[in-house]
Design a protein around this motif. Structure first.
Motif, PDB file in Angstrom:
ATOM      1  N   TRP A 182       0.837  -1.204   0.000  1.00 40.20           N
ATOM      2  CA  TRP A 182       0.000   0.000   0.000  1.00 40.20           C
ATOM      3  C   TRP A 182       0.871   1.253   0.000  1.00 40.20           C
ATOM      4  CZ3 TRP A 182      -5.544   0.148   1.290  1.00 40.20           C
ATOM      5  CH2 TRP A 182      -6.046   1.439   1.426  1.00 40.20           C
ATOM      6  N   SER A 326      -6.482  -3.701   0.286  1.00 39.40           N
ATOM      7  CA  SER A 326      -5.524  -3.198  -0.704  1.00 39.40           C
ATOM      8  C   SER A 326      -5.973  -1.819  -1.155  1.00 39.40           C
ATOM      9  CB  SER A 326      -5.423  -4.127  -1.915  1.00 39.40           C
ATOM     10  OG  SER A 326      -6.557  -3.983  -2.763  1.00 39.40           O
ATOM     11  N   LYS A 327      -5.008  -1.032  -1.592  1.00 41.89           N
ATOM     12  CA  LYS A 327      -5.310   0.329  -2.047  1.00 41.89           C
ATOM     13  C   LYS A 327      -6.219   0.294  -3.273  1.00 41.89           C
ATOM     14  CE  LYS A 327      -1.820   3.179  -2.191  1.00 41.89           C
ATOM     15  NZ  LYS A 327      -0.607   3.907  -2.663  1.00 41.89           N
ATOM     16  N   ASP A 328      -5.995  -0.677  -4.159  1.00 42.88           N
ATOM     17  CA  ASP A 328      -6.803  -0.767  -5.384  1.00 42.88           C
ATOM     18  C   ASP A 328      -8.256  -1.125  -5.070  1.00 42.88           C
ATOM     19  OD1 ASP A 328      -4.750  -0.135  -7.236  1.00 42.88           O
ATOM     20  OD2 ASP A 328      -3.960  -2.160  -7.072  1.00 42.88           O
ATOM     21  N   MET A 329      -8.470  -2.006  -4.085  1.00 44.12           N
ATOM     22  CA  MET A 329      -9.839  -2.360  -3.720  1.00 44.12           C
ATOM     23  C   MET A 329     -10.564  -1.157  -3.112  1.00 44.12           C
ATOM     24  SD  MET A 329     -11.305  -5.430  -1.281  1.00 44.12           S
ATOM     25  CE  MET A 329     -11.160  -6.686  -2.554  1.00 44.12           C
ATOM     26  N   ALA A 331      -9.933   1.976  -3.657  1.00 49.09           N
ATOM     27  CA  ALA A 331     -10.174   2.950  -4.727  1.00 49.09           C
ATOM     28  C   ALA A 331     -11.354   2.514  -5.600  1.00 49.09           C
ATOM     29  CB  ALA A 331      -8.914   3.105  -5.578  1.00 49.09           C
ATOM     30  N   TYR A 332     -11.457   1.213  -5.883  1.00 49.67           N
ATOM     31  CA  TYR A 332     -12.567   0.697  -6.690  1.00 49.67           C
ATOM     32  C   TYR A 332     -13.891   0.962  -5.967  1.00 49.67           C
ATOM     33  CZ  TYR A 332     -15.014  -2.569  -9.841  1.00 49.67           C
ATOM     34  OH  TYR A 332     -15.858  -3.135 -10.777  1.00 49.67           O
ATOM     35  N   ASP A 366      -6.088  -9.450 -10.677  1.00 48.73           N
ATOM     36  CA  ASP A 366      -6.057  -8.361  -9.702  1.00 48.73           C
ATOM     37  C   ASP A 366      -7.186  -7.391 -10.012  1.00 48.73           C
ATOM     38  OD1 ASP A 366      -3.795  -9.342  -8.414  1.00 48.73           O
ATOM     39  OD2 ASP A 366      -2.456  -8.330  -9.838  1.00 48.73           O
ATOM     40  N   GLN A 368      -7.331  -4.234 -10.191  1.00 47.03           N
ATOM     41  CA  GLN A 368      -7.040  -3.142 -11.127  1.00 47.03           C
ATOM     42  C   GLN A 368      -7.128  -3.591 -12.578  1.00 47.03           C
ATOM     43  OE1 GLN A 368      -4.916  -4.453  -8.951  1.00 47.03           O
ATOM     44  NE2 GLN A 368      -2.786  -4.395  -9.634  1.00 47.03           N
ATOM     45  N   ASN A 369      -7.111  -4.921 -12.784  1.00 52.33           N
ATOM     46  CA  ASN A 369      -7.226  -5.462 -14.147  1.00 52.33           C
ATOM     47  C   ASN A 369      -8.578  -6.107 -14.410  1.00 52.33           C
ATOM     48  OD1 ASN A 369      -4.485  -4.794 -14.739  1.00 52.33           O
ATOM     49  ND2 ASN A 369      -3.813  -6.602 -13.627  1.00 52.33           N
ATOM     50  N   SER A 373     -15.398  -2.532 -15.008  1.00 52.59           N
ATOM     51  CA  SER A 373     -14.938  -1.340 -14.303  1.00 52.59           C
ATOM     52  C   SER A 373     -15.938  -0.919 -13.234  1.00 52.59           C
ATOM     53  CB  SER A 373     -14.739  -0.189 -15.289  1.00 52.59           C
ATOM     54  OG  SER A 373     -16.004   0.234 -15.798  1.00 52.59           O
TER      55      SER A 373
END
Length: 486
Positions: A182, A326-329, A331-332, A366, A368-369, A373
């Protein structure tokens, strides 16, 4: 006899600098053997180490993130030992005066059947250089030495012996891994050795204050192997003691093929390494101004985001903890709620932790992929909210969206239209279907009217079957109950 397990962890986190801790050599993974070992890394005559500023700043970031004390002055020492992959004959590390002192790592841990926040106290985190790597499987009847890794910057994070089970140790390691990734101070790639854990394991009779003799299991680079290794070592020590033997302090390795630990060498203590201050490196001085500059560059931390999700979106502590793994989760989720509105935050969280997370895990992707969206998923959730489709049908639409991998923002609407999945919300049409179902299931109607509530669910199921799952569930329930009561 009842036994208590005592576990402390030492974790080597490879810092994400492009060059090594005391030289300008590259830290890139995968280069040909011995092509990235500079004269400084090998301590050849006439060379001097120079501290990597980026490594220090990453250590400061970690200290701030865990609420630790950043030492205004810390000292580098030579840790002396002889091993084939350490051509210097010593490792530059920190001993009596580390750069980070104390701190805690908090994480969600299930205890007594209920998930709750748990904390492990840190003793210290210190900077050091990595050693090289012995290669045992590339040549017949001999070993090779690859010194590319020598001098790679590490932050060694040491806990107090706070953990009492392998599950708790794994939960801590996962939380620490998530935190350093993170922060961006480590890529977290365990297969490449960027995050390696050593577990200090001992056992003692329940109620005894003194610790038992510990054994250190080195270089655990998978959470599954960590749990297996600790469980084996606990069993080994208990059986050894109960058979009249005694545990000898040692360093052990885990063999995942045989699922057992085996002794590597007798365990050294600090005095065996003959630490002394490195004469080529001055003390590391960290000013308050430097700490303030590093603090200003840091991302919002998981604990702060977790508290904000609870206060701003009304989520439970559990939901907020899962969404900040996680930072990506995180942010999503925020991008999703920005589209659906705060009143739909709980539904957004459920979908992210449910269908999306399970699909990501199954496909090994992941977040982010993810081919769906946040904006696309938000439109799908809106179609549930406005009654266009049911939650059950939405799951089928989501699966179709995932397979289609379309970048169109309105992919949910396109799939709903193409497959004719719009929910039947017309009262007159539903009433007609309900009348037909009641006529065909007179026995269930009679059972409901005689007080058997289960019969109502059976009738609802028949109506939904007649509508091919497209009947608005709330309307079906309401209209059916009215007709049965008439």
């Amino acid at each position: 006899m009842q036994w208590e397990v005592v576990i402390g962890m030492e974790t080597h986190v490879q810092l994400s600098t492009r060059s090594k801790i005391f030289s300008g050599a590259s830290t890139a993974f995968g280069a040909a053997p011995n092509t990235q070992a500079s004269p400084v890394d090998l301590a050849l005559p006439g060379v001097l180490p120079v501290m990597n500023r980026g490594a220090v700043e990453r250590a400061i970031q970690f200290g701030l993130a865990v609420g630790a004390r950043i030492a205004p002055l810390s000292v580098f020492a030579r840790k002396n030992y002889f091993y084939p992959d350490l051509p210097k004959g010593y490792q530059i590390s920190q001993y009596e005066r580390p750069v980070v002192e104390g701190g805690t790592v908090s994480f969600l841990f299930e205890k007594g059947g209920q998930p709750e926040m748990h904390s492990v106290q840190l003793t210290r985190a210190h900077l050091e250089e990595d050693a090289g790597k012995s290669v045992h499987d590339a040549y017949q009847d001999m070993s090779g030495i690859d010194l590319n890794r020598a001098g790679t910057p590490l932050l060694e994070i040491v806990t107090e012996p706070d953990m009492r089970s392998s599950a708790e140790a794994v939960a801590y390691a996962r939380a620490l891994h998530a935190l350093v990734v993170w922060l961006g101070i480590c890529d977290g790639n365990m297969q490449e050795g960027s995050f390696r854990c050593d577990a200090n394991v001992s056992v003692r009779p329940v109620g005894q204050k003194e610790y038992g003799t510990r054994c250190e299991i080195k270089n655990l680079n998978s959470f599954r192997f960590m749990e297996e290794a600790i469980n084996y070592e606990v069993r080994r020590q208990i059986e050894l003691i109960e058979d009249g033997g005694r545990v000898v302090q040692a360093t052990r390795l885990y063999d995942p093929d045989r699922r057992e630990t085996r002794e590597m060498r007798s365990k050294e203590d600090a005095h065996d390494y003959r630490y002394f201050p490195d004469p080529d490196l001055p003390p590391l001085v960290i000013s308050d101004e430097w700490i303030a500059r590093v603090r200003a560059t840091m991302p919002e931390l998981p604990d702060a985001i977790r508290a904000r999700f609870v206060n701003e979106y009304g989520l439970s502590d559990y939901d907020a903890s899962v969404l900040t793994q996680s930072k990506d989760m995180a942010a999503y989720f925020e991008a999703l709620v920005a589209q659906t509105g705060k009143d739909q935050a709980k539904q957004a969280a459920n979908w992210l932790m449910g269908d999306l997370a399970s699909t990501l895990n199954r496909e090994g992707v992941d977040i982010q992929n993810a081919p769906v969206s946040a904006a696309q998923l938000a439109l799908l959730l809106k179609r549930i909210a406005d009654g266009t489709i049911s939650n059950k049908i939405a799951k089928d639409v989501f699966a179709a969206m995932w397979e289609a991998k379309s970048e169109d923002a309105d992919s949910a609407d396109r799939i709903i239209e193409a497959k004719g999945l719009k929910q039947i919300s017309d009262s007159s049409e539903l009433e007609k279907i309900i009348d037909e179902v009641m006529a065909a299931n007179a026995k269930s109607v009679e059972e409901f009217r005689s007080g058997k509530e289960k019969a109502f669910n059976a009738l609802v199921g028949q109506v939904m079957k007649a509508t091919k799952g497209k009947g608005n569930p709330a309307q079906v329930n309401d209209l059916l109950r009215k007709k049965l009561s008439g």
